[in-house]
Design a protein around this motif. Structure first.
Motif, short mmCIF file in Angstrom:
data_model
loop_
_atom_site.label_atom_id
_atom_site.label_comp_id
_atom_site.label_asym_id
_atom_site.label_seq_id
_atom_site.Cartn_x
_atom_site.Cartn_y
_atom_site.Cartn_z
N GLY A 9 -6.21 -14.52 14.48
CA GLY A 9 -6.04 -13.25 13.61
C GLY A 9 -4.74 -13.19 13.45
O GLY A 9 -4.06 -12.14 13.71
N SER A 11 -2.77 -13.54 10.60
CA SER A 11 -2.66 -13.32 9.06
C SER A 11 -1.89 -12.06 8.91
O SER A 11 -1.60 -11.53 7.75
N SER A 12 -2.16 -11.10 9.85
CA SER A 12 -1.41 -9.95 9.80
C SER A 12 -1.39 -9.18 10.95
O SER A 12 -1.71 -9.71 11.86
N ILE A 14 -0.56 -7.38 14.36
CA ILE A 14 -0.04 -7.76 15.99
C ILE A 14 -0.12 -9.37 15.95
O ILE A 14 0.83 -10.05 16.74
N ARG A 34 -9.03 -15.49 8.28
CA ARG A 34 -9.62 -15.86 6.98
C ARG A 34 -8.63 -16.12 5.59
O ARG A 34 -9.00 -16.83 4.72
N ARG A 35 -7.62 -15.32 5.83
CA ARG A 35 -6.59 -15.46 4.75
C ARG A 35 -5.74 -16.37 4.70
O ARG A 35 -4.61 -16.45 5.26
N ASP A 60 -13.79 -17.84 9.42
CA ASP A 60 -14.39 -16.59 10.02
C ASP A 60 -15.10 -16.70 11.33
O ASP A 60 -15.88 -17.26 11.68
N LEU A 61 -14.35 -16.28 12.25
CA LEU A 61 -14.48 -16.31 13.43
C LEU A 61 -16.01 -15.62 14.14
O LEU A 61 -16.46 -15.88 15.40
N ASN A 87 -6.78 -12.50 19.58
CA ASN A 87 -6.16 -11.19 18.86
C ASN A 87 -7.00 -10.68 17.88
O ASN A 87 -7.33 -9.49 17.87
N TYR A 152 -16.71 0.05 18.86
CA TYR A 152 -15.36 -0.63 18.98
C TYR A 152 -14.86 -0.36 20.35
O TYR A 152 -14.34 -1.25 20.87
N THR A 185 -1.12 1.68 16.72
CA THR A 185 -0.01 0.70 16.24
C THR A 185 0.19 0.42 14.86
O THR A 185 -1.11 0.24 14.33
N SER A 187 0.00 -1.34 11.56
CA SER A 187 -0.87 -2.70 11.30
C SER A 187 -1.78 -2.31 10.05
O SER A 187 -1.86 -1.14 9.70
N LYS A 192 -8.65 -0.57 7.52
CA LYS A 192 -9.62 -1.32 7.41
C LYS A 192 -10.67 -0.59 8.20
O LYS A 192 -12.00 -0.57 8.04
N1 LIG Z 1 -3.56 -1.35 15.43
C1 LIG Z 1 -3.86 -0.74 16.17
O1 LIG Z 1 -3.69 0.31 16.50
C2 LIG Z 1 -4.47 -1.69 17.48
C3 LIG Z 1 -4.74 -0.78 18.76
C4 LIG Z 1 -5.20 -1.62 19.89
C5 LIG Z 1 -5.70 -2.49 19.60
N2 LIG Z 1 -5.64 -3.31 18.39
C6 LIG Z 1 -6.38 -4.71 18.27
O2 LIG Z 1 -5.25 -5.63 17.96
C7 LIG Z 1 -5.91 -6.63 17.30
C8 LIG Z 1 -5.04 -7.00 16.01
O3 LIG Z 1 -5.31 -5.92 15.11
P1 LIG Z 1 -4.25 -5.41 14.21
O4 LIG Z 1 -3.57 -4.04 14.73
O5 LIG Z 1 -3.10 -6.26 14.19
O6 LIG Z 1 -5.09 -5.20 12.73
P2 LIG Z 1 -4.78 -6.14 11.52
O7 LIG Z 1 -3.51 -6.17 10.99
O8 LIG Z 1 -6.00 -5.68 10.59
O9 LIG Z 1 -5.24 -7.66 11.88
C9 LIG Z 1 -6.41 -8.10 12.19
C10 LIG Z 1 -6.38 -9.74 12.33
O10 LIG Z 1 -7.82 -10.04 12.55
C11 LIG Z 1 -8.27 -10.95 11.80
N3 LIG Z 1 -9.54 -11.29 11.44
C12 LIG Z 1 -10.26 -9.98 10.95
N4 LIG Z 1 -11.61 -10.58 11.16
C13 LIG Z 1 -11.49 -11.91 11.18
C14 LIG Z 1 -12.86 -12.79 11.46
N5 LIG Z 1 -13.92 -12.49 10.73
N6 LIG Z 1 -12.44 -13.77 11.34
C15 LIG Z 1 -11.04 -14.32 11.66
N7 LIG Z 1 -9.99 -13.64 11.67
C16 LIG Z 1 -10.46 -12.34 11.43
C17 LIG Z 1 -7.51 -10.69 10.18
O11 LIG Z 1 -7.36 -11.95 9.55
P3 LIG Z 1 -8.21 -11.83 8.15
O12 LIG Z 1 -8.64 -10.75 7.57
O13 LIG Z 1 -7.14 -12.88 7.19
O14 LIG Z 1 -9.27 -13.04 8.66
C18 LIG Z 1 -6.05 -10.23 10.81
O15 LIG Z 1 -5.19 -11.32 10.98
C19 LIG Z 1 -7.48 -6.27 17.21
O16 LIG Z 1 -8.18 -6.90 18.07
C20 LIG Z 1 -7.55 -4.79 17.44
O17 LIG Z 1 -8.59 -4.20 17.82
C21 LIG Z 1 -4.92 -2.73 17.46
#
Ligand SMILES: NC(=O)c1ccc[n+]([C@@H]2O[C@H](COP(=O)([O-])OP(=O)(O)OC[C@H]3O[C@@H](n4cnc5c(N)ncnc54)[C@H](OP(=O)(O)O)[C@@H]3O)[C@@H](O)[C@H]2O)c1
Length: 259
Positions: A9, A11-12, A14, A34-35, A60-61, A87, A152, A185, A187, A192
């Motif tokens: 993960g 591509s965007s 954290i 994926r991206r 796609d994981l 991640n 979740y 955070t 992101s 999504k």
């Molecule tokens: N943001 C928050 O508030 C927050 C708080 C606590 C925990 N988290 C956790 O932090 C982690 C990262 O989230 P984020 O906030 O950085 O969100 P994000 O910007 O949406 O990033 C999610 C990442 O996961 C990848 N991903 C999603 N589906 C996938 C798949 N099927 N196969 C491979 N990669 C996949 C996405 O890449 P592609 O779409 O390119 O595949 C992207 O790189 C997650 O586990 C989330 O639960 C986030």
């Protein structure tokens, strides 16, 4: 590769920022999402800025075959990771009875199964080399039941329990396992997850993905077991130990009820 770290993960959000932090510390990287266009852009900028080697893999994981193919590809490239950062993950806000099953299933596959599977695939070689770091992405959601995001929150409770148990199994091996627990955070997560109108994401001065990435990298390097980001979030996780779980489920219901 020099102390290579695999980041899912990347591509965007954290994961993207974690890649930047790890590259700045001199790690070579293997990035998967994926991206692929995003990964390739990141690869170019990290190689130019830090002189590290970056490999990318589009996949796609949620798909077990993809995970095996990715593992075989890294084996073929001769990569024994120093670090594995699980991640990738996502959430979705909706009453459970109205959720899309395919989406909920994908969430379980990504947040739980992929994280566990990749850990199982790479851990033996990390133990054999006598050093390594696993960073598994949970959330403060791991500490309470989350009404309207039931799957979740439960998936993140799994990550915390799994990684914490693993950390004890790994004592004395040179490999550590850290659970990273951010709060809300900045992101792509919020959009999504259809959480645009949820109050907790309205707060001013939300931490950036970069803030969380720096904190997460440091916790991983120290081999910290559980790393909750931010003072407010640390206090919140303490409060969850004092309140009845029914009360916690009601609080999450009242704070994130879909419009
Ligand atoms: N943001 C928050 O508030 C927050 C708080 C606590 C925990 N988290 C956790 O932090 C982690 C990262 O989230 P984020 O906030 O950085 O969100 P994000 O910007 O949406 O990033 C999610 C990442 O996961 C990848 N991903 C999603 N589906 C996938 C798949 N099927 N196969 C491979 N990669 C996949 C996405 O890449 P592609 O779409 O390119 O595949 C992207 O790189 C997650 O586990 C989330 O639960 C986030």
């Amino acid at each position: 590769m020099a102390k290579p770290i695999i980041i899912t993960g990347a591509s965007s959000g954290i994961g993207y920022e974690l890649a930047k932090v790890c590259a700045a510390k001199g790690h070579d990287l293997v990035l998967i999402a994926r991206r692929e266009d995003r990964l390739l852009g990141l690869k170019d900028s990290l190689q130019a800025a830090h002189g590290v080697q970056v490999l990318t893999y589009r996949g796609d994981l949620t798909d077990a075959n993809t995970r095996y193919q990715f593992f075989d590809w890294t084996q073929f490239k001769g990569i024994t990771p120093y670090g594995l950062i699980n991640n990738a993950g996502f959430g979705a806000l909706a009453p459970f009875a109205e959720t899309d099953w395919d989406q909920q299933n994908a969430m379980l596959q990504l947040n739980i199964v992929a994280l566990t599977h990749l850990t199982r695939l790479y851990l033996p070689s990390m133990i054999a080399q006598g050093q390594g770091r696993i960073l598994n992405m949970a959330s403060i959601a791991a500490f309470l039941p989350g009404s309207y995001m039931a799957v979740y929150y439960a998936s993140k409770a799994y990550v915390l329990s799994f990684t914490d148990a693993l950390a004890t199994e790994l004592e004395g091996t040179g490999v550590t396992a850290t659970t990273l627990c951010p709060g809300p955070t900045e992101s792509e997560f919020q959009d999504k997850a259809a959480m645009q109108n949820v109050a907790m994401f309205d707060a001013k001065n939300l931490p950036t993905s970069g803030d969380v990435a720096i904190y997460g990298y440091q916790a991983m390097e120290k081999g910290q077991r559980i790393a909750v980001h931010g003072t407010k979030n640390k206090m919140l996780t303490l409060v969850t130990r004092l309140l009845p779980r029914k009360k916690l489920a009601e609080i999450s219901r009242d704070t994130q009820k879909p419009a």
